[in-house]
Structures are given as structure tokens and as C-alpha cells.
Write a protein that holds these residues in place. Structure first.
Motif, mmCIF file in Angstrom:
data_model
loop_
_atom_site.group_PDB
_atom_site.id
_atom_site.type_symbol
_atom_site.label_atom_id
_atom_site.label_comp_id
_atom_site.label_asym_id
_atom_site.label_seq_id
_atom_site.Cartn_x
_atom_site.Cartn_y
_atom_site.Cartn_z
ATOM 1 N N ASN A 132 1.303 -3.900 -5.908
ATOM 2 C CA ASN A 132 2.014 -2.825 -6.591
ATOM 3 C C ASN A 132 3.458 -2.835 -6.077
ATOM 4 O O ASN A 132 3.745 -2.392 -4.973
ATOM 5 C CB ASN A 132 1.321 -1.487 -6.296
ATOM 6 N N THR A 177 6.151 -1.207 -6.952
ATOM 7 C CA THR A 177 6.753 0.101 -6.675
ATOM 8 C C THR A 177 6.322 0.622 -5.308
ATOM 9 O O THR A 177 7.124 1.126 -4.527
ATOM 10 C CB THR A 177 6.333 1.106 -7.765
ATOM 11 N N LYS A 178 5.043 0.432 -5.025
ATOM 12 C CA LYS A 178 4.520 0.905 -3.757
ATOM 13 C C LYS A 178 5.130 0.141 -2.579
ATOM 14 O O LYS A 178 5.435 0.722 -1.539
ATOM 15 C CB LYS A 178 2.995 0.753 -3.763
HETATM 16 C C1 LIG Z 1 1.859 1.852 -7.935
HETATM 17 O O1 LIG Z 1 2.264 2.705 -6.916
HETATM 18 C C2 LIG Z 1 2.940 3.860 -7.385
HETATM 19 C C3 LIG Z 1 3.518 4.578 -6.185
HETATM 20 O O2 LIG Z 1 2.580 4.688 -5.164
HETATM 21 C C4 LIG Z 1 1.991 4.682 -8.206
HETATM 22 O O3 LIG Z 1 2.631 5.828 -8.684
HETATM 23 C C5 LIG Z 1 1.494 3.849 -9.361
HETATM 24 O O4 LIG Z 1 0.518 4.560 -10.082
HETATM 25 C C6 LIG Z 1 0.889 2.545 -8.870
HETATM 26 N N1 LIG Z 1 0.596 1.693 -10.013
HETATM 27 C C7 LIG Z 1 -0.599 1.137 -10.166
HETATM 28 C C8 LIG Z 1 -0.747 0.259 -11.352
HETATM 29 O O5 LIG Z 1 -1.518 1.311 -9.386
#
Ligand SMILES: *[C@@H]1O[C@H](CO)[C@@H](O)[C@H](O)[C@H]1NC(C)=O
Ligand SMILES: *[C@@H]1O[C@H](CO)[C@@H](O)[C@H](O)[C@H]1NC(C)=O
Length: 288
Positions: free
Chosen positions: A91, A93-94
Motif C-alpha cells: 500500500n 499511501t501507507k
Molecule cells: C492504504 O492505506 C491507506 C492509509 O492507511 C488507507 O486509507 C487505504 O484504505 C489503504 N488502501 C488499501 C487498498 O488497502
């Protein structure tokens, strides 16, 4: 006939690893996240520049990341570098947000990090004078220096590099009140140039407007010593590390800055995907 499986494996390996490469949407996400974090720093910043993508930094990261080594790129020149590795579903973004979340351990007024914590990724992300970033990601079957298998790595390089010893990441004060001449406009608390930065051109001011200050061997408070936490939690692990703590001394081996975050235990997504694809390929092969 022996070469058929080899060919299949090679093609599939190529295809699978390609899926882990950053596409243009991912790159936009990286830049957007950096700028979002930079525009929301507390205390506010007088001189925070807006970040843009730079292709040559991406190239630096892309050339290095396929080596799958859990250490800093010794050939990254004078760029900053943040690293991330994690097993399980990647992920983006994470991963990038994880760097930013180190702000929780960072205190601006004394420019210091909590004991046994890392703040160097955060300070590079919000380093005011750093306004170019370029990253690459890669699925590594193995990672040298770690026991991980099928782990996704993310490497971001930064220019001009940040994390100079004894310097604050940015100057505290009214947003955009001290923007540099070459980026005089204010947009979302960030200093922007009148014409967009050309992402192919390296920053002209690099190394010329200020001479790097720090004594090369003094670690920053945030990252002194081998502050290594390496506890294993479940099957999924993520570790991040940042470079630039000692930008002038990258000939010495970087400290094993590593930090672990717990993730929800999940099965090893990358591995599962790969094996099922290989299984499907084998089935196809038998059919043929
Ligand atoms: C990825 O991480 C972000 C932030 O933690 C979160 O909001 C998002 O839902 C995640 N995306 C997936 C596909 O898990
Ligand atoms: C910096 O300030 C914070 C918060 O006031 C404090 O907890 C921390 O111990 C200080 N660190 C140093 C190195 O002085």
C-alpha cells in the motif's frame, strides 16, 4: 522442452514484478502526499517549497532497487533517500504516510527525536529546501540484509537532500513569509515557482547557494547510534529507513536504521499471488 518452463518463469517473473512498478498515478500520489504533509506541518513553515517529481531521481532509485538490498544506495550522489520494505499487499499511501507519521516522535523546538525512535524520514519529507522527489518500487524475492521473502521495496530519492546535522527541517513562522526568490508564490502554504519546475533539470542551486554545514561524523539527535528495533510480529513486516542523517558521510556504512511497524497479520499476498500464477502457468503448459 526444458527451456519452456524457464521461459514461462522468466516471462511471468517479469510480468509480476512489472505489476509492482510505480505507474503515473502512483507517482502523482507520492508527490501529492509529500505536498499535503509539507503544507500541514506544525509549527507552520515560512519557507516550505512545493515538491515535484524528477525523472532522474526516479532513475537513480529504479537502478538501485532491483538489487534488493536493505541498505542505502552508495551511488546515489548527493541525494537524500528514504527506504521502505514490507511483505504482504503493498500500500503505497501507507508506506509514504508511515514516514510522515514519525512526526509524532519529533519535537520541533529542540529539533529532536524521542529516544529509540526514527524521525529522519519525516524530516526529509518536510525538508523545506528539498523540492524534487523520484521513487521506484520493486517486488523482491529476497532482501539482502533481512529475512524477508517476496517483499515490496520502495526507494525515494530527494534533491536537494535534507537532514543536515544541526539544521532544522524548515523555519518556523507564518506560512510562505520567507519563500526563496526562485519560488516566490504561495499555494497551500507552499512556496512555488512562477513557472513549473522542469522535472528533467536538476535544481540549479544545488550546492551553490549554501555550503553543506555539518561535521560529517556527528549523527543527528534523531538517528544517532544503531537504534535498531527488530521484533518480528506475525508474518507481515514493514521496515523503513531514511538516509540523509549524515549526508556528507555516505562513504561510511549507514547505521542499520530500521524500524518496524506492525501490520494486520495477513497471509503473504505477494507470494500467494505469484504461486497461483505459476500454478496456472504450469497447468497451461501441461495442456499444451
Ligand atoms: C492504504 O492505506 C491507506 C492509509 O492507511 C488507507 O486509507 C487505504 O484504505 C489503504 N488502501 C488499501 C487498498 O488497502
Ligand atoms: C525536546 O523537547 C521535548 C518536548 O519538550 C522533550 O520531551 C525532549 O526530551 C527534548 N529533547 C531534548 C534532546 O532536549
Amino acid at each position: 522442452m526444458l527451456w519452456w518452463p524457464t521461459l514461462w518463469a522468466a516471462l511471468l517473473g517479469h510480468w509480476v514484478s512489472h505489476c509492482y512498478q510505480l505507474d503515473s498515478e502512483d507517482k502523482a500520489t507520492i508527490v501529492e502526499l509529500h505536498n499535503r504533509f509539507r503544507s500541514h506541518v506544525l509549527p507552520t513553515a515560512t519557507n516550505m517549497r512545493k515538491m515535484s517529481w524528477m525523472d532522474s531521481l526516479e532513475t537513480t532509485a529504479a537502478e538501485y532497487i532491483t538489487k534488493c538490498v536493505w541498505d542505502h544506495n552508495p551511488n546515489r550522489g548527493d541525494t537524500g533517500e528514504n527506504l521502505f520494505v514490507g511483505t504482504g499487499p503493498f500500500n503505497l499511501t501507507k508506506a509514504v504516510t508511515g514516514w510522515y507519521l514519525e512526526h509524532q516522535d519529533y519535537t520541533y523546538h529542540n529539533d529532536s527525536c524521542e529516544d529509540n525512535k526514527l524521525c529522519g524520514h519525516y524530516t526529509q519529507v518536510v525538508w523545506a529546501d528539498t523540492y524534487f522527489v523520484g521513487c521506484a518500487s520493486h517486488l523482491c524475492e529476497e532482501v539482502e540484509g533481512l529475512s524477508f521473502t517476496m517483499a515490496t521495496m520502495l526507494v525515494c530519492n530527494y534533491s536537494p537532500q535534507g537532514n543536515y546535522e544541526g539544521e532544522w527541517p524548515y523555519e518556523e513562522g507564518e506560512s510562505c513569509s520567507k519563500c526563496p526568490e526562485e519560488a516566490p508564490l504561495c499555494e497551500n502554504n507552499l512556496c512555488v515557482a512562477e513557472t513549473p519546475e522542469a522535472s528533467e533539470t536538476p535544481p540549479v542551486s544545488e550546492g551553490t547557494t549554501k555550503s553543506p554545514q555539518p561535521g560529517p561524523d556527528t549523527p543527528t539527535p534523531s538517528s544517532s547510534g544503531p537504534d535498531t528495533e527488530h521484533t518480528t510480529m506475525g508474518t507481515d513486516q514493514t521496515i523503513t529507513t531514511s538516509e540523509g542523517e549524515q549526508p556528507l558521510s555516505d562513504t561510511s556504512s549507514p547505521p542499520p536504521d530500521s524500524e518496524e511497524e506492525e501490520e494486520e497479520p495477513m497471509n503473504e499476498g505477494g507470494k500467494a499471488t505469484l504461486s497461483s500464477i505459476l500454478l496456472a502457468a504450469t497447468a497451461l503448459l501441461l495442456f499444451l
